[in-house]
Design an enzyme around this catalytic site. Structure first.
Site, short mmCIF file in Angstrom:
data_model
loop_
_atom_site.label_atom_id
_atom_site.label_comp_id
_atom_site.label_asym_id
_atom_site.label_seq_id
_atom_site.Cartn_x
_atom_site.Cartn_y
_atom_site.Cartn_z
CD GLU A 1 -6.09 -5.03 3.89
OE1 GLU A 1 -5.96 -4.74 5.10
OE2 GLU A 1 -6.51 -4.23 3.04
CG ASN B 1 -7.89 1.93 5.29
OD1 ASN B 1 -8.71 1.09 4.95
ND2 ASN B 1 -7.44 2.02 6.54
CE1 TYR C 1 -3.57 -6.60 8.64
CE2 TYR C 1 -5.82 -5.81 8.41
CZ TYR C 1 -4.55 -5.95 7.91
OH TYR C 1 -4.24 -5.43 6.67
CG ASN D 1 -9.31 -1.44 1.35
OD1 ASN D 1 -8.89 -2.60 1.40
ND2 ASN D 1 -9.21 -0.61 2.39
CD GLU D 2 -10.26 -2.96 5.72
OE1 GLU D 2 -10.20 -1.89 6.35
OE2 GLU D 2 -9.59 -3.97 6.04
CD GLN E 1 0.15 -2.62 3.83
OE1 GLN E 1 0.98 -2.01 3.20
NE2 GLN E 1 -1.00 -2.06 4.21
CD GLU F 1 -2.89 0.96 2.45
OE1 GLU F 1 -2.92 -0.11 3.09
OE2 GLU F 1 -3.72 1.89 2.62
O1 AHR Z 1 -3.08 -3.01 6.07
C1 AHR Z 1 -3.38 -1.85 6.80
C2 AHR Z 1 -4.82 -1.41 6.64
O2 AHR Z 1 -5.64 -2.36 7.23
C3 AHR Z 1 -5.34 -1.33 5.23
O3 AHR Z 1 -5.06 -0.11 4.62
C4 AHR Z 1 -6.81 -1.48 5.42
O4 AHR Z 1 -7.44 -2.06 4.30
C5 AHR Z 1 -6.94 -2.32 6.67
O5 AHR Z 1 -7.82 -1.77 7.57
#
Ligand code: AHR
Length: 501
Positions: free
Chosen positions: A292, A72, A244, A172-173, A349, A27
């Site tokens: 992700e 994001n 995450y 994205n999201e 990432q 990103e």
């Molecule tokens: O990977 C960091 C962030 O986590 C990304 O930009 C977003 O898509 C997610 O919330």
């Protein structure tokens, strides 16, 4: 001593492991791109400004796919800002990360870098502040051969042949309130449908990923998936999942149970996709893109203190410890065990930003590898072929109504190499005696057996002392691999077998 036993059989296969399973997200965030992969004034930069030390580390991870430019970031990004002569590109505010974006790295640089590392692109489009028009223009710019304003502009900017980007992410999201241009499920479903339609008119060969929920714990989880799929089931090939994990509670048993949560997240999303499929009388199966996934928590307090509007500030720079590596290894095994439905994965990432690879802007060492690099490297290189279904018997513990096995595993059959590769993680604080029966795969030999263990759970790897070692306490007893695994250990065993087709 703990005991665990496993059995695989050549006929019992879950599915082909799509090579894109071991992809990553890069990103335009923090030092992910600038001073990460791209730093023209660095002594190790090549003629394109790409850091060669970083390229070699990425090649060790065998990364097949890169999702870009966010994250994001993409929800406020104008792709046109990143093309054309660098000196004419605008400097802009990046609202997602409250940073300054110089646009010195853009579409052409990204595609060139993908070629350098040997990866395909997964191009994300902005469905936050933009929509149908910019998305169809981007597809035309990238994939239309020539003779239109946008395809000729690409040629003028130095790329004669179309980029032919095959995989695209529709935003994205979009379910997250934090997202620039956040939408309700109905708003997103409608916009994604119309955008997909226009993009596929420009290039009918492309594949599309729709945005699923940002986290398993989102209030809208489930309803989001069901609603958007009502609009876009026919248009897209994959539905995304993001997840995450953290150890903010300092509870190692809970943290190490993250894989059980990921497994249930994937099962939940499959159930929803299949319910929509049934309701729509569809034959098409919806595949999943876990685009992700990672551990993320160490850097959050430092990030809150960062001054806004800096160029490439150090954001999301988690320094991962050994416990994080165990979690990453077990999450990767869960993906492998869902190879029949999860076709795309992106560790989020790759460089500096919640990443396996860290760079120093100057001086030596120029880069350093995080603890999470090692299990990911092994599974991305050797988790290839087909996933075998493992019958597992492991002692377990209970946590929040869930059963968490102490020993987790996944097994790949790589027919191209006549190899079976076993990944086994011991999450217990003591040794475990294992027995792995390999049924119906004649002539087995151990090619290599390794372990990653012996570190304090809190230990990080700035000093680069962590390494993968030989796993010695292992024997082949006819068709059974027997041995002892260390406490808190990530292990990989490669076996050669006769061709089973
Ligand atoms: O990977 C960091 C962030 O986590 C990304 O930009 C977003 O898509 C997610 O919330």
């Amino acid at each position: 001593m703990l005991k665990a036993s496993f059995k695989i059989n050549s006929d019992n296969r879950i599915g082909k492991i799509d090579p894109r399973m071991w992809g990553s997200l890069t990103e335009q965030l923090g030092r992910g791109v600038y001073t990460g992969i791209y730093q023209p004034d660095h002594p190790l930069a090549d003629e394109n400004g790409f850091r060669k030390d970083v390229v070699s580390a990425i090649k060790k991870l065998n990364v097949p796919l890169i999702r870009y430019p966010g994250g994001n970031f993409v929800s406020g990004y104008n792709w046109e800002d990143g093309i054309g002569p660098k000196e004419e590109r605008p400097v802009k505010l990046d609202l997602a990360w409250k940073s300054i974006e110089t646009n010195q790295f853009g579409l052409h640089e990204f595609m060139k870098w993908c070629q350098t590392i040997g990866a395909q692109a997964d191009m994300a489009i902005n469905l936050g502040t933009r929509g149908i028009d910019s998305a169809r223009n981007l597809v035309e710019y990238c994939n239309f051969p020539k003779g239109t304003y946008l395809s000729d502009l690409r040629i003028k900017n130095g790329q004669t042949e179309p980029f032919n980007i095959k995989l695209w992410s529709l935003g994205n999201e979009m379910d997250g309130e934090w997202q620039i241009g956040h939408k309700t499920a109905t708003e997103y479903g409608r916009l994604a449908h119309e955008t997909a339609k226009a993009m596929k008119i420009v290039d009918p060969t492309i594949e599309l990923i729709a945005c699923g929920s940002s986290l398993h714990t989102m209030d809208t989880f489930g309803v989001w998936e069901e609603t958007i799929l009502d609009h876009i089931y026919d248009d897209v090939d994959y539905l995304s999942l993001h997840q995450y994990y953290d150890n903010d509670d300092h509870d190692i048993k809970k943290f190490l149970s993250s894989s059980v949560d990921l497994d249930s997240l994937i099962n939940d999303v499959i159930a929803i996709c299949d319910a929509v499929k049934a309701r729509k009388h569809q034959n098409k199966t919806m595949y999943l893109a876990m685009d992700e996934w990672n551990v993320w928590y160490h850097s959050k307090k430092a990030d809150d203190k960062q001054k806004p509007w800096q160029i490439a500030p150090p954001l999301l720079e988690d320094h991962y410890n050994f416990a994080d590596a165990l979690v990453v290894g077990s999450l990767a095994m869960v993906l492998m065990n869902h190879a029949d439905r999860v076709k795309i994965g992106c560790l989020a990432q790759l460089v500096n930003v919640i990443a396996p690879i860290m760079t120093n802007i100057s001086g030596t060492p120029t880069i350093w590898l995080q603890s999470i690099f090692y299990p990911f490297m092994q599974i991305s290189n050797y988790g290839q072929g087909e996933t075998l279904r493992v019958q597992s018997h492991s002692e377990s513990y209970s946590l929040e109504n869930r059963v968490v096995p102490y020993v987790e595993t996944s097994a790949a059959y790589n027919s191209a190499k006549n190899e079976i590769v076993l990944f086994i993680e011991n999450k217990a604080d003591k040794e475990v005696e294992i027995s792995y029966e390999i049924d119906d795969f004649p002539a087995i030999n151990i090619i290599e057996a390794t372990q990653f263990c012996g570190y304090d759970l809190e230990q990080t790897n700035e000093d680069q002392l962590m390494k993968i070692e030989e796993l010695k306490q292992l024997n082949l007893d006819s068709n059974r691999v027997v041995g002892k695994l260390e406490a808190y250990s990530w292990n990989m065993i490669r076996l050669s077998v006769k061709d089973k087709g």
